[in-house]
Design a protein around this motif. Structure first.
Motif, short mmCIF file in Angstrom:
data_model
loop_
_atom_site.label_atom_id
_atom_site.label_comp_id
_atom_site.label_asym_id
_atom_site.label_seq_id
_atom_site.Cartn_x
_atom_site.Cartn_y
_atom_site.Cartn_z
N ARG A 231 0.82 -1.22 0.00
CA ARG A 231 0.00 0.00 0.00
C ARG A 231 0.85 1.27 0.00
NH1 ARG A 231 -5.29 -1.61 1.36
NH2 ARG A 231 -5.33 -3.62 2.35
N GLU B 84 2.49 4.67 -1.85
CA GLU B 84 1.85 5.69 -2.70
C GLU B 84 1.80 5.20 -4.15
OE1 GLU B 84 2.75 10.29 -3.59
OE2 GLU B 84 3.44 9.56 -1.64
N LEU B 85 2.94 4.62 -4.61
CA LEU B 85 3.00 4.09 -5.98
C LEU B 85 1.96 2.97 -6.15
CD1 LEU B 85 4.34 3.56 -8.79
CD2 LEU B 85 5.96 2.07 -7.60
N VAL C 25 0.12 1.04 -16.34
CA VAL C 25 0.31 2.07 -15.32
C VAL C 25 0.98 3.27 -16.03
CG1 VAL C 25 1.57 2.55 -13.17
CG2 VAL C 25 0.48 0.31 -13.52
N GLN D 252 -0.80 2.40 -4.52
CA GLN D 252 -2.18 2.90 -4.51
C GLN D 252 -2.52 3.56 -5.85
OE1 GLN D 252 -3.38 4.93 -0.92
NE2 GLN D 252 -1.98 3.67 0.27
N ALA D 253 -1.54 4.25 -6.44
CA ALA D 253 -1.79 4.91 -7.74
C ALA D 253 -1.89 3.86 -8.85
CB ALA D 253 -0.66 5.88 -8.04
N ALA D 254 -1.13 2.75 -8.73
CA ALA D 254 -1.06 1.77 -9.82
C ALA D 254 -2.20 0.75 -9.81
CB ALA D 254 0.28 1.01 -9.73
N HIS D 255 -2.78 0.49 -8.64
CA HIS D 255 -3.65 -0.67 -8.49
C HIS D 255 -4.81 -0.71 -9.49
CE1 HIS D 255 -6.73 -3.19 -6.23
NE2 HIS D 255 -5.90 -4.01 -6.80
N TYR E 207 -5.23 0.62 -12.42
CA TYR E 207 -4.79 0.34 -13.80
C TYR E 207 -4.52 -1.14 -13.97
CZ TYR E 207 -3.97 5.39 -14.14
OH TYR E 207 -4.13 6.75 -14.16
N LEU F 9 5.14 7.03 -13.70
CA LEU F 9 5.30 6.23 -12.47
C LEU F 9 6.26 5.07 -12.71
CD1 LEU F 9 1.58 5.97 -11.22
CD2 LEU F 9 3.39 7.49 -10.41
#
Ligand code: AP5
Length: 216
Positions: free
Chosen positions: A42, A44-45, A59, A47-50, A52, A63
């Motif tokens: 979990r 930051e990366l 992604v 959470q941003a990627a999940h 996609y 990133l």
């Protein structure tokens, strides 16, 4: 030696990369594994990627390029690596060139695995992964001794979230649209080695090692 492994989802990139790491000691870097670890932790990366990843999309480049740049700078890894899952489009391929050129380095080989679509769908639908140690199995082609349990560590085996039928289809579309153009990109640069990816994993590895000059 610096190698990129290209190929559609399920063509055997991860399987070949692990075998080659064992055989010739080359360091395996898999963007899919790095991203799944970020999702599990979990960060930051992650959470941003999940979202996609769950729908089979790429992604965003910024990133992934940031993540791979960081990895290549660790422990002098840029000198020798086997990249699995990166680059996945022309923008990422150009970013990789720039990252390497900055260190006065370049790719040696781009190995492209060719596998029939029908076989790909079977491979992905039957893949199971250990949640504890990451070992990979296939319910038919490489089954564990005890169904549902890892031979190495006894951990539970699960199906990847993106290995469901509709997501497999989306990932194959993304491959055709964004990643397949890299075959011509690297052929034009004289780096492409096309390999028949059908047959046993050991046979495919023999072909790959011959192409990259590690077996005669
Ligand atoms: P990623 O994890 O890279 O998935 P992929 O490219 O779709 O590839 P797979 O891991 O599904 O297949 P593989 O070719 O490694 O085959 P494997 O050896 O496992 O990416 C996942 C997601 O992360 C992407 O969709 C995207 O969202 C994101 N992402 C990752 N990189 C990105 C990037 N650069 N940019 C943007 N987003 C990115 O084999 C599959 C099965 O077949 C296994 O069960 C195996 O046991 C079996 N098998 C293998 N070889 C054989 C054989 N010869 N015979 C029989 N069975 C075999």
């Amino acid at each position: 030696m610096r190698i990129v492994l290209l190929g559609p989802p399920g063509s055997g990139k991860g399987t070949q990369a692990k075998l080659m790491q064992e055989q010739i000691g080359i360091k395996h870097i898999a963007t899919g594994d790095l991203l799944r670890a970020a999702v599990a932790e979990r960060t930051e990366l992650g959470q941003a990627a999940h979202a996609y990843m769950a729908r089979g999309d790429l992604v965003p480049d910024a990133l992934v390029i940031g993540m791979i740049g960081q990895r290549l700078r660790q422990d002098g890894i840029a000198r020798s690596f086997l990249l699995d899952g990166f680059p996945r489009n022309v923008a990422q391929a150009e970013a990789l060139d720039q990252l390497l050129t900055g260190d006065h380095l370049a790719l040696d080989h781009v190995v492209s695995l060719d596998v029939d679509r029908e076989e790909i769908v079977q491979r992905l639908a039957g893949r199971r992964t250990c949640t504890r140690c990451g070992a990979m199995y296939h319910v038919r082609f490489d089954p564990p001794a005890t169904p549902g349990a890892c031979d190495r560590c006894g951990g539970p085996l699960v199906q990847r979230e993106d290995d469901r039928e509709e997501t497999i289809r989306a990932r194959l579309d993304v491959y055709d649209r964004s990643t397949a153009p890299l075959v011509a990109f690297y052929r034009d640069r004289g780096l492409l080695r096309s390999i028949d990816g059908m047959g046993s994993a050991a046979d495919v590895m023999d072909r790959v090692l011959k192409e990259v000059g590690q077996r005669h």
